[in-house]
Scaffold this motif. Structure first.
Motif, PDB file in Angstrom:
ATOM      1  N   ILE A 471       0.849  -1.199   0.000  1.00  0.00           N
ATOM      2  CA  ILE A 471       0.000   0.000   0.000  1.00  0.00           C
ATOM      3  C   ILE A 471       0.879   1.242   0.000  1.00  0.00           C
ATOM      4  CG2 ILE A 471      -0.278  -0.174   2.534  1.00  0.00           C
ATOM      5  CD1 ILE A 471      -3.072   1.198   2.051  1.00  0.00           C
ATOM      6  N   ASP A 472       0.586   2.143  -0.928  1.00  0.00           N
ATOM      7  CA  ASP A 472       1.357   3.364  -1.098  1.00  0.00           C
ATOM      8  C   ASP A 472       0.847   4.466  -0.179  1.00  0.00           C
ATOM      9  OD1 ASP A 472       2.794   5.537  -1.969  1.00  0.00           O
ATOM     10  OD2 ASP A 472       1.961   5.587  -3.976  1.00  0.00           O
ATOM     11  N   CYS A 473      -0.461   4.790  -0.283  1.00  0.00           N
ATOM     12  CA  CYS A 473      -0.996   5.908   0.490  1.00  0.00           C
ATOM     13  C   CYS A 473      -2.515   5.845   0.526  1.00  0.00           C
ATOM     14  CB  CYS A 473      -0.537   7.238  -0.101  1.00  0.00           C
ATOM     15  SG  CYS A 473      -1.084   7.492  -1.808  1.00  0.00           S
ATOM     16  N   ILE A 474      -3.096   6.692   1.382  1.00  0.00           N
ATOM     17  CA  ILE A 474      -4.546   6.853   1.506  1.00  0.00           C
ATOM     18  C   ILE A 474      -4.857   8.333   1.292  1.00  0.00           C
ATOM     19  CG2 ILE A 474      -6.526   6.645   3.054  1.00  0.00           C
ATOM     20  CD1 ILE A 474      -4.939   4.580   4.643  1.00  0.00           C
ATOM     21  N   VAL A 475      -5.974   8.615   0.630  1.00  0.00           N
ATOM     22  CA  VAL A 475      -6.457   9.995   0.490  1.00  0.00           C
ATOM     23  C   VAL A 475      -7.872  10.062   1.043  1.00  0.00           C
ATOM     24  CG1 VAL A 475      -6.905  11.918  -1.062  1.00  0.00           C
ATOM     25  CG2 VAL A 475      -5.087  10.294  -1.596  1.00  0.00           C
ATOM     26  N   ALA A 476      -8.088  10.881   2.079  1.00  0.00           N
ATOM     27  CA  ALA A 476      -9.396  11.037   2.692  1.00  0.00           C
ATOM     28  C   ALA A 476      -9.906  12.449   2.400  1.00  0.00           C
ATOM     29  CB  ALA A 476      -9.310  10.806   4.201  1.00  0.00           C
ATOM     30  N   GLU A 477     -10.941  12.552   1.560  1.00  0.00           N
ATOM     31  CA  GLU A 477     -11.465  13.850   1.142  1.00  0.00           C
ATOM     32  C   GLU A 477     -12.905  14.004   1.659  1.00  0.00           C
ATOM     33  OE1 GLU A 477      -9.563  15.140  -2.930  1.00  0.00           O
ATOM     34  OE2 GLU A 477     -10.431  13.146  -3.114  1.00  0.00           O
ATOM     35  N   LYS A 478     -13.142  14.993   2.491  1.00  0.00           N
ATOM     36  CA  LYS A 478     -14.458  15.207   3.079  1.00  0.00           C
ATOM     37  C   LYS A 478     -15.416  15.800   2.052  1.00  0.00           C
ATOM     38  CE  LYS A 478     -16.617  16.921   7.308  1.00  0.00           C
ATOM     39  NZ  LYS A 478     -17.876  17.368   6.681  1.00  0.00           N
ATOM     40  N   LYS A 479     -16.620  15.259   2.003  1.00  0.00           N
ATOM     41  CA  LYS A 479     -17.638  15.776   1.098  1.00  0.00           C
ATOM     42  C   LYS A 479     -18.101  17.148   1.601  1.00  0.00           C
ATOM     43  CE  LYS A 479     -19.460  13.134  -1.541  1.00  0.00           C
ATOM     44  NZ  LYS A 479     -19.206  12.775  -2.963  1.00  0.00           N
ATOM     45  N   GLN A 480     -18.367  18.029   0.661  1.00  0.00           N
ATOM     46  CA  GLN A 480     -18.816  19.373   1.036  1.00  0.00           C
ATOM     47  C   GLN A 480     -20.236  19.334   1.579  1.00  0.00           C
ATOM     48  OE1 GLN A 480     -16.815  22.008   1.000  1.00  0.00           O
ATOM     49  NE2 GLN A 480     -15.150  20.695   0.268  1.00  0.00           N
TER      50      GLN A 480
END
Length: 480
Positions: A471-480
């Motif tokens: 596993i390289d990375c995680i991206v957590a993006e919050k919904k507007q």
């Protein structure tokens, strides 16, 4: 573009039939080959953040026939953080200006294979080749600018070109321009607004969906030489893209789709349509628009219409030739506006090593071509291992969770669980040659503070030699 065969390049240059005729001129190459090439293998360059690297500075008359490049990843989505620019005949403004990955037919800063007439990308999106013909009379200059936060190291390139005795008067300059609307504004999306005499030869169209279902009921319109009613009118986005009943992963000589993540919230589509057999000619101007219409839902998820204006993110590259060097382009959007994520939302797996639990294996850091130049890897010859990562987000809410896994010859099949709940389909991580692939889990409820991503082995591909995972990375993006 037609170049007189009595000068340099036959009209069918690049075809098998042209190889039987000797073309006058001298062949050259500008490449990353080491200056002391007899004694070293250091055939690449480093592009530091903010640095511009000149990869070609050529004296004409001449024709660029081929451009190749590859690189090692600096950070996530780096192909959209690099910008390629081309300047013809001493012009102070570029005739080509767009993110590197998009120029080579793949949007969003992703790496995917593509096989077409003018653009071919292999090695899981890492070997980029361009065969558009690019004539110039006096000079040609090509640069690569790193607008990201991390260095690109190494970067390799070839620019293969031919210096010729002369070019005919009607030899046209190659152009490529990137545009985006995040989100698409009311009214039609404008792909190209060109002034001059020439012909339009291709489109890359990228859609990042804000909501699910079908985005592409919109028609395409070409307004030629200032006409008020378009003389070329389409019947649907997938029809313009030469597909039917939607689009799907495909790679044909003059059309195809290099990225397709299904018609769901936060999914991405990147499609190309080359006008090689059917260029759109114009004497004074050309305006190319496409509607962004399709299925629309209300805030409760109830269907409003099958043909309404959507607010998906649109981006594109227009490709064309024209006699004159075009007027200056509008400013390129800032780097991190192009990739639609805050780099601070990227959580490198290696930074979580103390919070990673592996049942049935052992986690270790591996150095190589990943974001941050590292991944977390666990190899095992036994089935059933489980890798659990504990990560944090600042606020509770609905998130799009993306994670980037390595595919390799000894990796298994895994299912993701977010805070104990199964999410997404099983992921087969086997491949004949390793590379990184992103997986998206939209609409995940995350708590403020600590959350858990569990990747559970459920078997392996029959061709795989193990049940490993990286596993390289995680991206957590919050919904507007």
């Amino acid at each position: 573009m037609r170049i007189d065969s009595s000068h340099t390049v036959m009209p069918e240059s690049g075809s098998l039939s042209s190889l039987a005729a000797v073309i006058p001129g001298r062949t050259y190459r500008s490449s990353s080959s080491a200056a002391e090439w007899r004694n070293t293998n250091e055939d690449a360059r480093v592009i530091e953040p903010g640095q511009t690297l000149e990869i070609a500075n050529l004296q004409g008359p001449g024709v660029i026939n081929h451009i190749w490049s590859t690189m090692v990843i600096g950070e996530l989505f780096h192909p959209r953080l690099l910008v390629i620019r081309m300047y013809w005949d001493g012009s102070q403004h570029p005739s080509v200006e767009c993110p590197l990955g998009d120029f080579f037919g793949v949007g969003f800063g992703l790496e995917r294979d593509l096989h077409s007439k003018p653009i071919n990308v292999g090695s899981h999106g890492r070997a980029r080749n361009c065969y558009w013909k690019m004539p110039f009379r006096e000079s040609a200059r090509i640069t690569i600018t790193n607008e990201g936060r991390k260095a690109i190291s190494p970067f390799f390139w070839y620019v293969d070109w031919q210096q010729v005795p002369s070019l005919p008067d009607n030899a046209a300059y190659f152009h490529a321009m990137y545009r985006q609307e995040h989100p698409a504004r009311p009214g039609n999306y404008v792909v190209a607004d060109i002034e001059g005499e020439g012909q339009y030869v291709g489109t890359l169209l990228n859609i990042h969906q804000k909501q699910g279902s079908w985005w592409g009921e919109g028609d395409d319109f070409f307004f030629i030489d200032g006409e008020k009613e378009p003389s070329l009118r389409g019947t649907g986005s997938e029809d313009y893209l030469c597909d039917a009943w939607g689009v799907r992963l495909s790679s044909y000589p003059e059309y195809g789709t290099s990225v397709f993540e299904y018609n769901a919230p936060d999914s991405r589509t990147s499609s190309y349509r080359w006008h090689i057999s059917d260029p759109v000619s114009f004497d004074k101007s050309l305006r190319f628009e496409i509607e962004h219409k399709g299925v629309v839902f209300d805030e409760k998820g109830e269907l409003i219409t099958h043909f309404g204006e959507r607010d998906d993110d649109f981006s594109s590259v227009a490709f064309w030739y024209q006699r004159q060097i075009h007027k200056p382009f509008p400013p390129l959007p800032p780097a991190y506006d192009r990739i639609r994520h805050d780099p601070d939302n990227v959580i490198e797996a290696e930074s979580l090593l103390e919070n990673i639990t592996v049942r049935g294996g052992k986690a270790q850091i591996q150095y190589g071509p990943w974001s941050g130049a590292r991944q977390v890897r666990s190899d095992t010859a036994e089935p059933g291992q489980e890798l659990e990562l504990e990560f944090e987000v600042e606020k509770a809410g609905l998130y799009t969770l993306s994670f980037y896994l390595t595919k390799a010859t000894n990796y298994g099949i895994y299912t993701a669980y977010v805070n104990g709940n199964a999410a997404g389909k099983p992921m087969d991580l086997y491949t004949e040659s390793f590379h990184t692939r992103g997986f998206i889990l939209p609409n995940q409820n995350l708590a403020a503070g600590k959350n858990k991503l569990t990747l559970r082995n459920t078997g392996k591909n029959g061709a795989s030699t193990g049940y490993g995972i990286g596993i390289d990375c995680i991206v957590a993006e919050k919904k507007q």
